[in-house]
Design an enzyme around this catalytic site. Sequence first.
Site, mmCIF file in Angstrom:
data_model
loop_
_atom_site.group_PDB
_atom_site.id
_atom_site.type_symbol
_atom_site.label_atom_id
_atom_site.label_comp_id
_atom_site.label_asym_id
_atom_site.label_seq_id
_atom_site.Cartn_x
_atom_site.Cartn_y
_atom_site.Cartn_z
ATOM 1 N N GLY A 191 0.444 -1.337 -7.612
ATOM 2 C CA GLY A 191 1.010 -0.093 -7.132
ATOM 3 C C GLY A 191 0.863 0.178 -5.646
ATOM 4 N N ASP A 192 -0.012 -0.565 -4.962
ATOM 5 C CA ASP A 192 -0.184 -0.412 -3.504
ATOM 6 C C ASP A 192 -0.561 -1.769 -2.925
ATOM 7 O OD1 ASP A 192 -0.382 0.651 -0.978
ATOM 8 O OD2 ASP A 192 -2.265 1.706 -1.320
ATOM 9 N N LEU A 193 0.232 -2.775 -3.271
ATOM 10 C CA LEU A 193 -0.180 -4.157 -3.040
ATOM 11 C C LEU A 193 0.287 -4.675 -1.685
ATOM 12 C CD1 LEU A 193 -1.832 -6.313 -4.482
ATOM 13 C CD2 LEU A 193 0.282 -7.231 -5.425
ATOM 14 N N TRP A 194 -0.091 -3.977 -0.625
ATOM 15 C CA TRP A 194 0.111 -4.542 0.699
ATOM 16 C C TRP A 194 -0.994 -5.562 0.962
ATOM 17 C CZ3 TRP A 194 -2.906 -3.493 5.284
ATOM 18 C CH2 TRP A 194 -3.987 -2.641 5.074
ATOM 19 N N ASN A 197 -4.812 -5.069 0.557
ATOM 20 C CA ASN A 197 -5.395 -4.852 -0.769
ATOM 21 C C ASN A 197 -5.467 -6.122 -1.597
ATOM 22 O OD1 ASN A 197 -5.957 -2.190 -0.297
ATOM 23 N ND2 ASN A 197 -4.071 -1.424 -1.213
#
Length: 301
Positions: A191-194, A197
């Site tokens: 969900g926030d896989l930049w 992370n």
Amino acid sequence: MAFVKLSPPDHPEAALVEAAGLRWLGQAADDGGAPVVSVRSASRGSGHGQDGSAERGRLELEELPTATPDEQAGVEFGRALAQTHGWIARQRGAQDNGPTPTAGHEGFGVLPPEHPAQTPAYFGPAEQPLVMGTGVHASWGAFLALERLDPMLQGLAPELTAADARLLHAARDRIAAGALDDAEPPALIHGDLWSGNVLWTPAASGAVPSGEAHGGAVRGTLIDPAAHTGHRETDIAFLHLFGLPQLDAVMRGYQQEFPLSTGWQDRIGLHQFFCLGVHWLLFGGSYRGPTLRAAEQVLQL
């Protein structure tokens, strides 16, 4: 050793929310998915007291050393991430006739089973999380528009010119109408896989390990999730934002394991639209151009 994160006083449940996401992703890791940092403990904060003091929520994680990924590490991480994305569908197939289906089948926007009751979803940096919606939808577009884009656009409203607002809302409305929905089922996503992370760690470190098939000297480990059921191309698009090491190898491994639908590269802007808007909101006008370009791409699909 432990790595400790403290929740902001205004969001005393944030540590529990992050722990719930890590533990859900950890269940997929136990079944061959991407490794996840281990949760040692998590506690709720007290919020603001009458005297202005607050006991902050506390999340204690396994502290992990870092390493430099090689091509093999990239391929193996891609394969493992594909396994994470396919985990709910595999569980559903195994349990269709069982009494307790795995959480996540209900639609897009399902939160982790341990997500605290009466608590919003969060997105963004731990010290400045943005409150997101918690609705679950049969349509991915409806979920993205109502539970993610609307809170972002509301926050951005004071910064927008009339032309900016028309463009962003036109893209939002096209997504909300389901015009860009496809046959992909809800997937468990980070969900926030930049790139920040994905922590590249020696394989002997204390993350929740993935299956035996993914056993190189360095592995990509998931941290800081905003876990929910979403579209798997969202994680893929976020990986393309800020230069993930060994990205070509990651995509090669992913495609070998769970190929993406034709044209996924053309949809990267669609799936980055929300994240870029959040960056504009949190970090300023340097993200205006990228956000508007992503909105234009949405309208061209």
